[in-house]
Design a protein around this motif. Sequence first.
Motif, PDB file in Angstrom:
ATOM      1  N   ASP A 214       0.795  -1.219   0.000  1.00 13.11           N
ATOM      2  CA  ASP A 214       0.000   0.000   0.000  1.00 13.11           C
ATOM      3  C   ASP A 214       0.833   1.277   0.000  1.00 13.11           C
ATOM      4  N   LYS A 215       2.137   1.183   0.086  1.00 12.11           N
ATOM      5  CA  LYS A 215       3.005   2.353   0.038  1.00 12.11           C
ATOM      6  C   LYS A 215       3.738   2.407  -1.295  1.00 12.11           C
ATOM      7  N   ASP A 216       4.038   3.609  -1.712  1.00 13.84           N
ATOM      8  CA  ASP A 216       4.814   3.790  -2.931  1.00 13.84           C
ATOM      9  C   ASP A 216       6.221   3.224  -2.721  1.00 13.84           C
ATOM     10  N   ALA A 217       6.652   2.375  -3.636  1.00 16.46           N
ATOM     11  CA  ALA A 217       7.946   1.699  -3.504  1.00 16.46           C
ATOM     12  C   ALA A 217       9.109   2.692  -3.429  1.00 16.46           C
ATOM     13  N   ARG A 218       9.078   3.736  -4.225  1.00 18.01           N
ATOM     14  CA  ARG A 218      10.175   4.710  -4.198  1.00 18.01           C
ATOM     15  C   ARG A 218      10.226   5.445  -2.860  1.00 18.01           C
ATOM     16  N   ALA A 219       9.057   5.738  -2.295  1.00 14.16           N
ATOM     17  CA  ALA A 219       9.025   6.401  -0.993  1.00 14.16           C
ATOM     18  C   ALA A 219       9.579   5.466   0.086  1.00 14.16           C
ATOM     19  N   GLU A 220       9.263   4.188   0.009  1.00 15.12           N
ATOM     20  CA  GLU A 220       9.814   3.206   0.948  1.00 15.12           C
ATOM     21  C   GLU A 220      11.327   3.146   0.834  1.00 15.12           C
ATOM     22  N   LEU A 221      11.798   3.087  -0.385  1.00 16.16           N
ATOM     23  CA  LEU A 221      13.238   3.037  -0.604  1.00 16.16           C
ATOM     24  C   LEU A 221      13.891   4.311  -0.074  1.00 16.16           C
ATOM     25  N   GLY A 222      13.259   5.449  -0.315  1.00 18.00           N
ATOM     26  CA  GLY A 222      13.780   6.716   0.184  1.00 18.00           C
ATOM     27  C   GLY A 222      13.870   6.742   1.694  1.00 18.00           C
TER      28      GLY A 222
ATOM     29  N   GLY B 127      11.272   9.818  -2.341  1.00 15.25           N
ATOM     30  CA  GLY B 127      10.783   8.979  -3.426  1.00 15.25           C
ATOM     31  C   GLY B 127      10.711   9.648  -4.776  1.00 15.25           C
ATOM     32  N   ARG B 128      11.352  10.795  -4.912  1.00 15.86           N
ATOM     33  CA  ARG B 128      11.347  11.505  -6.184  1.00 15.86           C
ATOM     34  C   ARG B 128      12.743  11.515  -6.764  1.00 15.86           C
ATOM     35  N   GLY B 129      13.081  10.488  -7.471  1.00 18.80           N
ATOM     36  CA  GLY B 129      14.403  10.413  -8.068  1.00 18.80           C
ATOM     37  C   GLY B 129      14.956   9.003  -7.976  1.00 18.80           C
ATOM     38  N   LYS B 130      16.108   8.845  -8.564  1.00 24.25           N
ATOM     39  CA  LYS B 130      16.732   7.525  -8.651  1.00 24.25           C
ATOM     40  C   LYS B 130      18.240   7.703  -8.640  1.00 24.25           C
ATOM     41  N   ILE B 131      18.905   6.858  -7.875  1.00 18.36           N
ATOM     42  CA  ILE B 131      20.365   6.878  -7.871  1.00 18.36           C
ATOM     43  C   ILE B 131      20.842   6.348  -9.230  1.00 18.36           C
ATOM     44  N   PRO B 132      21.696   7.072  -9.934  1.00 12.09           N
ATOM     45  CA  PRO B 132      22.219   6.558 -11.203  1.00 12.09           C
ATOM     46  C   PRO B 132      22.992   5.251 -10.972  1.00 12.09           C
ATOM     47  N   SER B 133      22.755   4.267 -11.808  1.00 14.12           N
ATOM     48  CA  SER B 133      23.377   2.960 -11.608  1.00 14.12           C
ATOM     49  C   SER B 133      24.904   3.033 -11.584  1.00 14.12           C
ATOM     50  N   ALA B 134      25.482   3.960 -12.288  1.00 11.70           N
ATOM     51  CA  ALA B 134      26.941   4.100 -12.292  1.00 11.70           C
ATOM     52  C   ALA B 134      27.469   4.569 -10.933  1.00 11.70           C
ATOM     53  N   ARG B 135      26.582   5.016 -10.056  1.00  5.62           N
ATOM     54  CA  ARG B 135      26.991   5.528  -8.742  1.00  5.62           C
ATOM     55  C   ARG B 135      26.614   4.603  -7.588  1.00  5.62           C
ATOM     56  N   TYR B 136      26.065   3.422  -7.859  1.00  5.13           N
ATOM     57  CA  TYR B 136      25.644   2.509  -6.788  1.00  5.13           C
ATOM     58  C   TYR B 136      26.782   2.212  -5.814  1.00  5.13           C
TER      59      TYR B 136
ATOM     60  N   TYR C 141      13.670  -2.320  -6.113  1.00  5.61           N
ATOM     61  CA  TYR C 141      12.745  -1.188  -6.127  1.00  5.61           C
ATOM     62  C   TYR C 141      12.717  -0.461  -7.459  1.00  5.61           C
ATOM     63  N   TYR C 142      13.896  -0.233  -8.048  1.00  8.94           N
ATOM     64  CA  TYR C 142      13.971   0.530  -9.287  1.00  8.94           C
ATOM     65  C   TYR C 142      13.567  -0.285 -10.504  1.00  8.94           C
ATOM     66  N   GLU C 143      13.884  -1.564 -10.514  1.00 10.05           N
ATOM     67  CA  GLU C 143      13.629  -2.433 -11.656  1.00 10.05           C
ATOM     68  C   GLU C 143      13.032  -3.758 -11.169  1.00 10.05           C
ATOM     69  N   PRO C 144      11.809  -3.739 -10.649  1.00 13.52           N
ATOM     70  CA  PRO C 144      11.252  -4.962 -10.059  1.00 13.52           C
ATOM     71  C   PRO C 144      11.127  -6.126 -11.050  1.00 13.52           C
ATOM     72  N   GLU C 145      10.891  -5.830 -12.315  1.00 15.28           N
ATOM     73  CA  GLU C 145      10.781  -6.903 -13.303  1.00 15.28           C
ATOM     74  C   GLU C 145      12.133  -7.583 -13.507  1.00 15.28           C
ATOM     75  N   ALA C 146      13.197  -6.794 -13.603  1.00 18.27           N
ATOM     76  CA  ALA C 146      14.543  -7.354 -13.744  1.00 18.27           C
ATOM     77  C   ALA C 146      14.921  -8.133 -12.486  1.00 18.27           C
ATOM     78  N   TYR C 147      14.571  -7.590 -11.324  1.00 24.26           N
ATOM     79  CA  TYR C 147      14.847  -8.284 -10.065  1.00 24.26           C
ATOM     80  C   TYR C 147      14.143  -9.642 -10.048  1.00 24.26           C
ATOM     81  N   GLU C 148      12.895  -9.647 -10.456  1.00 26.78           N
ATOM     82  CA  GLU C 148      12.111 -10.893 -10.476  1.00 26.78           C
ATOM     83  C   GLU C 148      12.742 -11.915 -11.427  1.00 26.78           C
ATOM     84  N   LEU C 149      13.190 -11.475 -12.593  1.00 30.15           N
ATOM     85  CA  LEU C 149      13.835 -12.387 -13.540  1.00 30.15           C
ATOM     86  C   LEU C 149      15.132 -12.962 -12.970  1.00 30.15           C
ATOM     87  N   LEU C 150      15.881 -12.132 -12.266  1.00 28.67           N
ATOM     88  CA  LEU C 150      17.158 -12.595 -11.720  1.00 28.67           C
ATOM     89  C   LEU C 150      17.020 -13.440 -10.460  1.00 28.67           C
TER      90      LEU C 150
END
Length: 100
Positions: free
Chosen positions: A13-21, A56-65, A86-95
Amino acid sequence: MAHDKFSPAVSRDKDARAELGSWLRTLREARGLSQRQLADMLHLDYYTFISQLETGRGKIPSARYRDWATALEQEPKAFMTILLSYYEPEAYELLFGDAK
């Protein structure tokens, strides 16, 4: 996945990006860093980017993880895996299947 103050809690029930934030804020605060101090460590032009991520407004660039993991004293692979979930749930699910 066991949840503690260093793992983001997952709820539908919570926005995933806000949770991650919120999780990122917890990590930053656990280090005793202000948003400005973290921005300085990461050589960011604007500390407000930290605020955007934590709300929850934004995304860490992958090159900076790795940089972020180091600044927040996290193991890079585990940190990146959480970000991916959180950022790519479909890719996470596949992996990783339904390991979340």
